[in-house]
Design a protein around this motif. Structure first.
Motif, mmCIF file in Angstrom:
data_model
loop_
_atom_site.group_PDB
_atom_site.id
_atom_site.type_symbol
_atom_site.label_atom_id
_atom_site.label_comp_id
_atom_site.label_asym_id
_atom_site.label_seq_id
_atom_site.Cartn_x
_atom_site.Cartn_y
_atom_site.Cartn_z
ATOM 1 N N LYS A 162 -9.704 8.332 -4.766
ATOM 2 C CA LYS A 162 -10.855 7.680 -4.332
ATOM 3 C C LYS A 162 -11.237 6.490 -5.637
ATOM 4 C CE LYS A 162 -14.033 9.830 -2.744
ATOM 5 N NZ LYS A 162 -15.552 10.692 -2.729
ATOM 6 N N GLN A 212 -8.567 3.598 -5.433
ATOM 7 C CA GLN A 212 -8.088 2.769 -4.189
ATOM 8 C C GLN A 212 -8.438 1.251 -4.382
ATOM 9 O OE1 GLN A 212 -10.378 5.032 -1.058
ATOM 10 N NE2 GLN A 212 -8.512 5.285 -0.161
ATOM 11 N N PRO A 213 -9.362 0.686 -5.130
ATOM 12 C CA PRO A 213 -9.287 -0.650 -5.083
ATOM 13 C C PRO A 213 -8.635 -1.363 -6.079
ATOM 14 C CG PRO A 213 -11.771 0.504 -5.750
ATOM 15 C CD PRO A 213 -10.484 1.511 -5.631
ATOM 16 N N ARG A 245 0.796 -1.200 0.058
ATOM 17 C CA ARG A 245 -0.071 0.167 -0.011
ATOM 18 C C ARG A 245 0.758 1.174 -0.017
ATOM 19 N NH1 ARG A 245 -3.822 -0.876 5.259
ATOM 20 N NH2 ARG A 245 -1.774 -1.609 5.971
#
Length: 566
Positions: A261, A264-265, A90
C-alpha cells in the motif's frame, strides 16, 4: 491440409462442451506437458545461474560481504531494464494476477508479463531475494497451456480449463506434489470444483510430476526432513503451535500489505531500488537471511541454530519477504511462507524443549507442521496445505498433527483477526477484479459452438414479398436479412412477426440488429450482448466476420443458464 483442418474443427467442437470429453483430456495432458517443460527450463536456469554469482549450495556456503551486498542491487537493476524493454509500467505478476486473468480473461496472459515473469523470476531467485518459485511457476504454467490452446484455435471456455491444467502441471513440476497441485488450483485459483475441469487438471498434474521425476529425480527438496509419530501427550503443544502460527501469519500479511500500500504511488524504479537495498543491508547484517524462501528450511533443519539466532533469522526473513514481495520483486509467496513457518517451528521447539514438553526427535516434524500452518494462515487453503505437507514429507504420520496445526492457524487468521487470504487482499489493493456474477461463471463454461443454431435463412436485401414468403415457410428456422449501410459495410438483422400487432395484408415486422461473435466465444459473451433487451440473437462467424455460420438466440442462452444453475 484438409485432413488437419477437419480434425481441428472436430476438436474445437468437442472442446466447446462443458463435459469431460476425450478432447479436453488430451489437450489438458498436452498443456500440462508444455507447462512442465517450461518449468524444467526455469529450474535449470535458476540452478545453473547460481554458479554465475558464486552460489551453488542454496546460500549455505560463505560469501564475501561485497557479494552479498552487490548481488541484490545488480539484480534489481537488470529486472528494471527488463521491464523497461518490454514496456512494463505496472507490476502484474504471480498468483494474484493469474487469479484475476482466470476470472476476467479466461486465463489468457499477456506475453510481456510472461516474459517478465520468466526472466525476472530467474534473476530474483538467483540473487537471493526472499521469494519462492511457485509464483512464477503458476504464471508460466498458465501462459504455456493457454498458448497451446490459442494456437489450436480452442474455444475460450476450454482455454480457461487449459490454464488450470498448466498451473497444476507447473506446481507439480516445481515441487513434485501432483495431489496438492490440483487441489491448489481448485481451492485457490478457480475457487470451484467441477468434474469436467478436475479430470484434465488431474492428468496435467500427473504429467508435470512424471516429467520432473525423470529429470530431477523422485525426491523432493525436503528429503532431509524425517518426520516421526507425534505422541498423544504432545498434541496439545501442536494445537498451541497452530494458534501461534495463525498470529505470525496475520503479522506477515499485514506487514507485506502495508508495504504494498505504501509503495503503490512510488515509481517502479524506486520501488525496486529500495527492495534491492533493504535485501542487501539485511544480507550484510544477517548473512543467514540471504537466499530464497526455501533456503531457510535447510538452514534450520541442518544446523539447529541457537534460539537467539533463530529469532533474528525469523525477523530478518519476515522483513525481507514482505519487502521483496510488497515492492514488486517477481517471485512467489508460498516459498517465503514455507521458510517463515519452518523458522517459527524451530523457535517453538527451542522454547519448549527445555520444559520437556516434546520429544527431541520431533524437530523435523514440527518444521513440516510449521510450513503447513503458515500456508493455511496466509492463503486460506487448508486442504492444499495439508496435502502439500503429506506429499513433501512422503509420510502419512503427519496427517493428524498437520490437521491440528492447520485448523487453529486458519481459524485465528480468518475468524479471530478477520484477515483475508493474502492473494485476495493483494487483488483488492491493486484494484484487480476477481469476483464475477454467478450467471457469468455458469455461462463461461459453454462455448457457442456447442449450442448454436446452424439452420437459418439468410436473405440478401430482400423485397417485402420475398421476406414474407421466407417467414411463412421458415417454420422453426430464424430469418436473417443482410443489407449494406452507407459505409458499404454489411449489416445483419433478425426478422420476425410483431405478435403485438394484428395481422393484415401488410403485417408488422420486428427487425432486431445482430452483433457478430467469433466461434470461439462463450455464452457469457452472448449474454452480455443480449441481456439488456432479453431478446434477439447474435450471429456466429469463424474467420470472416461477414460470413455468418450460425445464430445463438436469447432463448438458447436462457435454457443453458437454467441447466447450469439447476
Amino acid at each position: 491440409m484438409r485432413l488437419l483442418r477437419t480434425l481441428q474443427l472436430q476438436l474445437r467442437s468437442q472442446l466447446a462442451r462443458p463435459a469431460t470429453t476425450l478432447a479436453i483430456c488430451l489437450m489438458g495432458l498436452l498443456g500440462g506437458c508444455a507447462a512442465a517443460l517450461v518449468i524444467v527450463l526455469f529450474r535449470f536456469a535458476i540452478e545453473h545461474g547460481g554458479y554465475l554469482v558464486g552460489n551453488s549450495t542454496q546460500w549455505q556456503q560463505p560469501m564475501s560481504d561485497v557479494s552479498r551486498f552487490v548481488i541484490p542491487l545488480v539484480a534489481v537493476a537488470i529486472i528494471y531494464l527488463l521491464f523497461k524493454l518490454t514496456g512494463f509500467k505496472r507490476i502484474r505478476l504471480g498468483i494474484p494476477y493469474v487469479i484475476h486473468r482466470m476470472k476476467q480473461h479466461y486465463g489468457i496472459l499477456p506475453w510481456r508479463s510472461t516474459l517478465n515473469q520468466f526472466f525476472g523470476g530467474i534473476i530474483a531467485l538467483i540473487a537471493g531475494f526472499s521469494v519462492g518459485r511457485e509464483g512464477p511457476a503458476v504464471h508460466l504454467g498458465a501462459a504455456s497451456a493457454t498458448w497451446l490452446g490459442y494456437h489450436v484455435d480452442a474455444p475460450k471456455n476450454s482455454i480457461r480449463t487449459l490454464a488450470a491444467c498448466g498451473i497444476a502441471a507447473a506446481i507439480a513440476a516445481s515441487f513434485n506434489t501432483p495431489l496438492a497441485a490440483m487441489v491448489l488450483v481448485m481451492e485457490v485459483v478457480l475457487r470451484e470444483y467441477k468434474v469436467h475441469i478436475f479430470i484434465p487438471v488431474m492428468l496435467a498434474a500427473v504429467a508435470g510430476s512424471l516429467i520432473t521425476e525423470q529429470i530431477f529425480g523422485p525426491t523432493t527438496e525436503f528429503a532431509m526432513l524425517i518426520p516421526v509419530n507425534i505422541e498423544p501427550a504432545t498434541l496439545p503443544s501442536v494445537v498451541l503451535f497452530g494458534l501461534l502460527l495463525g498470529v505470525i501469519g496475520v503479522v506477515f500479511k499485514a506487514l507485506m500489505l502495508d508495504v504494498l500500500k505504501t509503495v503503490q504511488p512510488i515509481a517502479l524504479s524506486t520501488r525496486l531500488l529500495f527492495a534491492g537495498l533493504i535485501t542487501a543491508i539485511l544480507a550484510l547484517l544477517i548473512p543467514s537471511s540471504h537466499g530464497p524462501g526455501l533456503s531457510a528450511i535447510a538452514q534450520v533443519a541442518m544446523s539447529h541454530p541457537a534460539m537467539s539466532v533463530i529469532f533474528t533469522l525469523l525477523f530478518a526473513k519476515t522483513v525481507a519477504a514482505a519487502v521483496a514481495l510488497g515492492m514488486g520483486v517477481p517471485g512467489g509467496l508460498i516459498g517465503s511462507v514455507f521458510g517463515i513457518g519452518a523458522i517459527s517451528a524451530a523457535l517453538f521447539v527451542s522454547l519448549l524443549s527445555p520444559l520437556h514438553w516434546m520429544p527431541v526427535d520431533s524437530f523435523d516434524t514440527f518444521i513440516l507442521l510449521g510450513m503447513a500452518g503458515m500456508l493455511a494462515a496466509s492463503i486460506h487453503a487448508p486442504l492444499a496445505a495439508l496435502l502439500a505437507i503429506v506429499e513433501l514429507s512422503g509420510s502419512i504420520e503427519v496427517v493428524i498433527p498437520a490437521m491440528l496445526v492447520i485448523v487453529p492457524a486458519y481459524l485465528v487468521s480468518n475468524q479471530l483477526f478477520r484477515s483475508k487470504s493474502i492473494f485476495i487482499a493483494q487483488l483488492e489493493l491493486q484494484d484487480l477484479p476477481y469476483q464475477i456474477a454467478p450467471v457469468t461463471i455458469a455461462l463461461q463454461k459453454t462455448g457457442v459452438e456447442a449450442v448454436m443454431e446452424r439452420e437459418f435463412k439468410l436473405l440478401l436485401d430482400p423485397t417485402q414479398e420475398e421476406l414474407l414468403d421466407a417467414l411463412e415457410t421458415a417454420q422453426a428456422q430464424s430469418v436473417v436479412v443482410m443489407t449494406v449501410n452507407e459505409n458499404n459495410q454489411p449489416e445483419y438483422r433478425m426478422v420476425s412477426y410483431d405478435i403485438a400487432a394484428a395481422y393484415g395484408e401488410n403485417p408488422s415486422l420486428n427487425y432486431l440488429p445482430l452483433q457478430g461473435l467469433r466461434i470461439t466465444a462463450t455464452l457469457s459473451e452472448v449474454y452480455d450482448i443480449l441481456s439488456p433487451q432479453r431478446r434477439g440473437a447474435v450471429y456466429i462467424y469463424d474467420q470472416d466476420s461477414n460470413d455468418p455460420l450460425a445464430l445463438v438466440t436469447w432463448e438458447t442462452v436462457r435454457k443453458a443458464l437454467q441447466r447450469e444453475l439447476a
